[in-house]
Scaffold this motif. Structure first.
Motif, short mmCIF file in Angstrom:
data_model
loop_
_atom_site.label_atom_id
_atom_site.label_comp_id
_atom_site.label_asym_id
_atom_site.label_seq_id
_atom_site.Cartn_x
_atom_site.Cartn_y
_atom_site.Cartn_z
N GLY A 58 -49.12 32.56 -32.75
CA GLY A 58 -48.36 32.97 -33.91
C GLY A 58 -48.68 32.91 -35.21
N GLY A 59 -50.35 32.99 -35.40
CA GLY A 59 -50.82 33.04 -36.76
C GLY A 59 -51.39 31.64 -36.89
N ASP A 60 -51.24 31.09 -35.83
CA ASP A 60 -52.19 29.55 -36.13
C ASP A 60 -53.17 29.52 -35.10
N ILE A 61 -54.36 29.70 -35.60
CA ILE A 61 -55.41 29.91 -34.94
C ILE A 61 -56.59 28.99 -34.60
N ALA A 62 -57.07 28.55 -33.49
CA ALA A 62 -58.25 27.72 -33.41
C ALA A 62 -59.42 28.53 -32.82
N ILE A 63 -60.49 28.48 -33.28
CA ILE A 63 -61.61 29.26 -32.92
C ILE A 63 -62.85 28.34 -32.78
N TYR A 64 -63.55 28.78 -31.56
CA TYR A 64 -64.75 28.18 -31.33
C TYR A 64 -65.91 29.18 -31.21
N ASN A 65 -67.26 29.36 -31.85
CA ASN A 65 -67.82 30.33 -31.70
C ASN A 65 -69.35 29.98 -31.74
N THR A 66 -70.21 29.80 -30.83
CA THR A 66 -71.62 29.35 -30.89
C THR A 66 -72.24 30.64 -30.78
N GLU A 67 -71.70 31.98 -30.59
CA GLU A 67 -72.54 32.91 -30.43
C GLU A 67 -73.46 33.29 -31.66
N ASN A 68 -74.32 34.20 -31.55
CA ASN A 68 -75.33 34.53 -32.57
C ASN A 68 -74.92 35.42 -33.80
N ARG A 69 -73.50 35.71 -33.75
CA ARG A 69 -73.04 36.49 -34.60
C ARG A 69 -71.58 35.98 -35.20
N PRO A 70 -71.25 36.27 -36.56
CA PRO A 70 -69.97 35.72 -36.96
C PRO A 70 -68.65 36.47 -36.39
N ALA A 71 -67.69 35.61 -36.34
CA ALA A 71 -66.44 36.55 -35.93
C ALA A 71 -65.50 36.65 -37.04
N VAL A 72 -64.91 37.95 -37.11
CA VAL A 72 -64.01 38.14 -38.44
C VAL A 72 -62.50 37.73 -37.76
N VAL A 73 -61.77 37.21 -38.58
CA VAL A 73 -60.58 36.76 -38.32
C VAL A 73 -59.62 37.44 -39.41
N GLY A 74 -58.70 38.63 -39.11
CA GLY A 74 -58.02 39.40 -40.25
C GLY A 74 -57.07 38.50 -40.85
N VAL A 75 -56.61 38.91 -42.02
CA VAL A 75 -55.34 38.28 -42.76
C VAL A 75 -54.26 39.35 -42.76
N TYR A 76 -53.06 38.82 -42.30
CA TYR A 76 -51.89 39.66 -42.50
C TYR A 76 -50.88 39.07 -43.27
N LYS A 118 -61.11 21.66 -39.68
CA LYS A 118 -61.54 21.26 -38.50
C LYS A 118 -60.54 20.44 -37.64
N ASN A 119 -59.44 20.13 -38.15
CA ASN A 119 -58.32 19.40 -37.59
C ASN A 119 -57.09 20.45 -37.49
N VAL A 120 -57.10 21.09 -36.57
CA VAL A 120 -56.00 22.25 -36.31
C VAL A 120 -54.76 21.84 -36.49
N SER A 121 -54.21 20.71 -35.79
CA SER A 121 -53.14 20.04 -36.26
C SER A 121 -52.62 19.93 -37.90
N LEU A 122 -53.60 19.34 -38.01
CA LEU A 122 -53.61 19.26 -39.84
C LEU A 122 -53.42 20.42 -40.72
N ALA A 123 -54.36 21.51 -40.20
CA ALA A 123 -54.28 22.83 -40.96
C ALA A 123 -52.89 23.51 -40.64
N ASP A 124 -52.26 23.15 -39.66
CA ASP A 124 -50.90 24.00 -39.33
C ASP A 124 -49.94 23.42 -40.33
N SER A 125 -49.87 22.03 -40.34
CA SER A 125 -48.73 21.37 -41.12
C SER A 125 -49.19 21.87 -42.65
N ALA A 126 -50.60 21.72 -42.93
CA ALA A 126 -50.70 21.66 -44.28
C ALA A 126 -50.23 23.36 -44.67
N ALA A 127 -50.51 24.35 -43.79
CA ALA A 127 -50.25 25.67 -44.12
C ALA A 127 -48.41 25.74 -44.54
#
Length: 242
Positions: A108-126, A172-181
């Motif tokens: 629902g707009g609260d995202i956790a991402i882990y990416n160790t691939e050799n390219r960046p991932a783009v997360v869009g803003v709505y 990097k603390n997704v719980s904290l990011a959610d409350s902070a938002a």
């Protein structure tokens, strides 16, 4: 190509991405497990779900519950302000532990991402009807999970007492990011660039918060360390929403 699935269970609607389909099944199982922990705790402690204020820390509670309490208490708001991010993080962490090189859960707009691939991932803003459109954040590869959590007073069903079209927090603390938002969105009581700048310190000075972005109308404010902003075609139809 990443595997993708939209998973629905009761109030939970998530989009899951991973480099292999097996990891999506692992994420779904972890989401159900996390939900059960939270539901069982609420069954015994109904005030946990209802309160919009800080909740007394419970040393006997499961670690998932303690994370939610700590995140909410950091900003003097209820622990359910962290529920979506906490569930997303638990699912991504399990995928990581099981060997995924890419894992993302959008709850629902609260995202956790882990990416160790050799390219960046783009997360869009709505940001709803804001003039700020078709922007995204380029998330560089990392061996750490990153939380990108969003609250809005104009988009979606979540509780917000502010005017933000999008209050976005990185941690990097997704719980904290959610409350902070949630706290950041609540802090913007009136629109305008001046008020955006006044609202950002509500979260930007908190230990564990990497950065924050606040969007309202045609105005955007930033604080802290923000991933590179890039152009992105944001398709409303693929956004996870309830």
């Amino acid at each position: 190509m990443h595997q993708k699935e939209v998973f629905r269970f009761k109030q939970t609607i998530v989009t899951i991405l991973a480099d292999k389909a097996d990891f999506i099944e692992i994420a779904k199982a972890e989401i159900l497990k996390s939900r059960l922990v939270i539901e069982n705790y609420i069954g015994v402690n109904p005030f946990f779900e209802m309160t919009l204020e800080a909740y007394e820390f419970d040393e006997t509670a499961p670690s998932l519950i303690q994370k939610m309490i700590e995140a909410g208490n950091t900003f003097g708001i209820g622990p359910m302000s962290a529920v979506a991010g906490t569930i997303a993080e638990a699912a991504v962490l399990k995928m990581k532990e099981c060997g995924a090189s890419f894992a993302l859960v959008d709850n629902g707009g609260d995202i956790a991402i882990y990416n160790t691939e050799n390219r960046p991932a783009v997360v869009g803003v709505y940001a709803g009807n804001s003039a700020v459109q078709n922007l995204g954040f380029s998330i560089e590869p990392s061996d750490e999970i990153l939380g990108i959590c969003t609250s809005s007073g104009t988009v979606g069903p979540s509780i917000s007492f502010g005017k933000a079209d999008a209050a976005i927090v990185f941690s990097k603390n997704v719980s904290l990011a959610d409350s902070a938002a949630t706290a950041l969105g609540n802090a913007l009581k009136e629109g305008g660039a001046e008020n955006i700048e006044k609202a950002l310190p509500a979260v930007s000075n908190i230990f564990g918060i990497d950065g924050a972005v606040l969007i309202q109308g045609e105005n955007i404010g930033m604080a802290g360390k923000i991933p590179k902003i890039v152009k992105a075609d944001v398709d409303y139809d693929i956004i996870t929403k309830g």
